[in-house]
Structures are given as C-alpha cells and as structure tokens.
Design a protein around this motif. Sequence first.
Motif, PDB file in Angstrom:
ATOM      1  N   ARG A  38      22.699 -15.671 -45.684  1.00 52.90           N
ATOM      2  CA  ARG A  38      21.951 -15.131 -44.561  1.00 52.90           C
ATOM      3  C   ARG A  38      22.858 -14.969 -43.360  1.00 52.90           C
ATOM      4  N   THR A  91      15.434 -17.571 -39.193  1.00 52.38           N
ATOM      5  CA  THR A  91      15.410 -16.142 -38.929  1.00 52.38           C
ATOM      6  C   THR A  91      16.796 -15.537 -39.148  1.00 52.38           C
ATOM      7  N   VAL A  93      18.936 -11.981 -41.569  1.00 50.52           N
ATOM      8  CA  VAL A  93      18.933 -11.053 -42.693  1.00 50.52           C
ATOM      9  C   VAL A  93      19.421 -11.827 -43.910  1.00 50.52           C
ATOM     10  N   THR A 118      17.481  -8.201 -46.534  1.00 53.90           N
ATOM     11  CA  THR A 118      16.082  -8.112 -46.137  1.00 53.90           C
ATOM     12  C   THR A 118      15.858  -9.048 -44.955  1.00 53.90           C
ATOM     13  N   GLN A 119      15.130  -8.576 -43.959  1.00 54.89           N
ATOM     14  CA  GLN A 119      14.938  -9.336 -42.726  1.00 54.89           C
ATOM     15  C   GLN A 119      13.836 -10.377 -42.900  1.00 54.89           C
ATOM     16  N   THR A 121      11.903 -13.083 -40.389  1.00 54.74           N
ATOM     17  CA  THR A 121      11.696 -13.496 -39.005  1.00 54.74           C
ATOM     18  C   THR A 121      10.626 -14.575 -38.969  1.00 54.74           C
TER      19      THR A 121
END
Length: 124
Positions: A38, A91, A93, A118-119, A121
Amino acid sequence: QVQLVESGGGLVQAGGSLRLSCAASGGTFSSYAMGWFRQAPGTEREFVAAIRGSGGNTYYADSVLGRFTISRDNAKNTVYLQMNSLKPEDTAVYYCVAEYFGYGSSRPNDYDYWGQGTQVTVSS
C-alpha cells in the motif's frame, strides 16, 4: 506476462471491514507468490501481506497483524485481502503483486508484476 486486476476498494468508517480481490491472468497462478502493498500520499510503498504459491505460508506487516488476512484460491486465480478493524491510517492505494516462485518477500523490488491499485479510504 501476468496481468493483475484489483477490486473491492472503497470508503469505510473506522472499525469497518473491506475485502480486496486481485484476479490474475497470463501465467500459472500457483507458481507465483502473491502479496499486497500500500501507498499513502507522500509515503513510500509499504508491505502489507504475502502468501506463497501453495497458500501454506503467509506473512504480515506488524501494523496489520491480527486485523488483515491474506488468502488465495488457485482454482480461481485470485488472491484476497480481508481487512477488519480498519483504521484511518490504513487509508492508501492498495496494490496486488506477484513474484515468480517467490517466498513472500516484504521488499517491493522482489516482485515481478504489479496491479494498477485500488483506493481504500477509512474515515474517522
């Protein structure tokens, strides 16, 4: 050439859960160690979790141990990341990665293929 496509990201409140999926194509899936990294804005890519080709060995970053679970279904050429008890600091990507006959490294340069990300949040 292996293609990796992530899905399952989104917006979730702190304490909630998400499951990321990564569908692989173009190679013999069981020959690849799979993992997740990430990256949050302004930071370097961070190892999250990895799993060997057979699925028998898994590895986690200390920051997610006990909250995240990596798994794979070799019949479906898919790797998953179940994320529970999410925190705002999760949080980022999230990227799916693959290493040919890898052991589940935590080093990004060891991986041969990367998805587009993929994000995720997490709101407080």
